[in-house]
Design a protein around this motif. Structure first.
Motif, short mmCIF file in Angstrom:
data_model
loop_
_atom_site.label_atom_id
_atom_site.label_comp_id
_atom_site.label_asym_id
_atom_site.label_seq_id
_atom_site.Cartn_x
_atom_site.Cartn_y
_atom_site.Cartn_z
N ASN A 56 -52.21 1.41 3.47
CA ASN A 56 -51.61 2.58 4.12
C ASN A 56 -50.57 2.11 5.12
O ASN A 56 -50.35 0.91 5.30
N ASN A 57 -49.93 3.06 5.76
CA ASN A 57 -48.85 2.70 6.68
C ASN A 57 -49.30 1.79 7.82
O ASN A 57 -48.55 0.90 8.24
N GLU A 74 -44.65 8.15 1.96
CA GLU A 74 -45.67 7.16 1.60
C GLU A 74 -45.23 6.30 0.42
O GLU A 74 -45.42 5.08 0.43
N TRP A 109 -44.77 2.33 0.66
CA TRP A 109 -45.56 1.49 -0.25
C TRP A 109 -44.65 0.58 -1.08
O TRP A 109 -44.92 -0.62 -1.24
N ASN A 160 -55.96 7.54 2.17
CA ASN A 160 -55.22 6.49 1.46
C ASN A 160 -54.85 6.97 0.06
O ASN A 160 -55.57 7.76 -0.56
#
Length: 379
Positions: free
Chosen positions: A58-59, A118, A122, A321
């Motif tokens: 995740n971030n 996201e 990613w 997530n």
């Protein structure tokens, strides 16, 4: 006011890189199979892939991983730039569950915006982090391992850049090259993707963000101080690359300020909440009371007397997530002239002051959210 001057660089390094890139354009390597490599190198690639997956959750995990690389290898300036920009990605994600955007956007719109941010976050990590790990291995083995980059689906452009960096230790060239690489990498996979074009980039809400200037990249330093830049024309590849160059200048052109930025990052582990940098205004706990009408809280970047703090949740409580589909294959590099971006402009002013603009943005956003809420009530 924070102003930096970017001086012109020797053109020789750019010519060297261009000549090498011209040579690469004549060669078609095709798809390389790592099974043809010695066992030791296959194992190395598998370790890098495994570690990348572990940190690409995740971030928050990505953002912290970048900073760990920078702390270990401060010559890799991009790792700190990536860390600070990725923090902003996390704040943008949690804004979608915060006080303002929950009033301005529908649930579907917020989900679409999150998916867009996201996916980009990613994709950049799964492309950039393996390069950083391969550099780490090269340092350990005291030899260049960048011939392995094509086996990792990294652009041939970056193979030339890393080899040049290994010889010359030019942190500027490496940083701007990584900016060029990541923005080109995103172009077809995210920016030109019809799904994100329809669901995000062509929406009124996305354009509204530009009108409201709620598109700042913020670099906190010292107590409650902010520097940064504002994003405009996000869909333009050219403008995104130039933005990356300006952001790099804000962080690295002043040694004193850089030390403040790094010290702040050291002392404030990334959570995704804007409370990380302005705890006097934001809180990761929602202080709102259900059923009580929203009232204006901000005045000149200070809370009005008795006002509750603005809700800005941690990423872990805002979003689950995401399991991503495999990154699309393909090398974006097709024109050696892209290396022109590696040159610095002569005496270009970079103004890093952003606090006043950001304060006005928050107030406009609050007024817009309140107005939309009022209109909804009376319709």
């Amino acid at each position: 006011m924070i102003i930096f001057f970017i001086s012109s660089r020797d053109k020789t390094p750019i010519k060297i890189i261009k000549d090498e890139l011209k040579g690469k354009m004549k060669k078609d390597q095709g798809i390389l199979d790592s099974k043809n490599l010695p066992k030791e190198e296959q194992d190395l690639l598998e370790r890098i892939e495994k570690k990348t997956r572990e940190r690409n959750v995740n971030n928050v995990t990505r953002t912290n991983a970048y900073f760990e690389i920078y702390q270990k290898y401060p010559e890799i300036h991009w790792a700190f730039l990536g860390h600070m920009v990725s923090r902003n990605g996390g704040w943008n994600m949690t804004d979608l569950k915060g006080d303002f955007l929950t009033r301005l956007l529908t649930k579907k719109e917020r989900n679409d915006f999150f998916a867009f941010i996201e996916r980009g976050n990613w994709l950049i990590f799964q492309d950039a982090y393996p390069q950083l790990l391969l550099y780490s291995e090269s340092i350990k083995k005291k030899k260049s391992l960048f011939y392995l980059l094509p086996y990792m689906n990294i652009s041939t452009f970056m193979e030339s850049i890393w080899n040049y960096f290994w010889r010359k230790s030019d942190s500027y060239v490496l940083t701007i090259a990584l900016v060029i690489n990541e923005q080109n990498y995103l172009e077809k996979r995210v920016i030109q993707n019809p799904i994100y074009q329809k669901g995000v980039l062509n929406t009124i809400e996305f354009k509204l963000q530009d009108v409201l200037s709620f598109n700042h990249i913020l670099f906190p330093y010292r107590k409650n101080s902010l520097a940064g830049q504002t994003v405009h024309q996000f869909q333009s590849l050219h403008e995104r690359i130039l933005l990356g160059k300006r952001l790099y200048a804000v962080l690295f052109q002043s040694k004193e300020l850089l030390n403040h930025f790094v010290q702040w990052a050291n002392e404030h582990r990334h959570t995704g909440s804007r409370k990380d940098y302005w705890p006097h205004i934001f809180n990761n706990v929602n202080e709102g009371i259900p059923g009580i009408p929203y009232q204006l809280r901000l005045n000149a970047c200070k809370l009005r007397w008795g006002a509750r703090k603005i809700y800005s949740p941690d990423l872990s409580s805002a979003w689950k997530n995401v399991q991503h589909q495999e990154a699309e294959k393909g090398d974006w590099f097709s024109d050696w002239k892209i290396a022109d971006y590696l040159s610095e402009q002569n005496e270009t002013q970079i103004i890093g002051e952003i606090e006043d603009e950001y304060c006005k943005t928050l107030e406009r956003l609050e007024l817009t959210a309140l107005a939309k809420k009022v209109i909804t009530i009376f319709n």
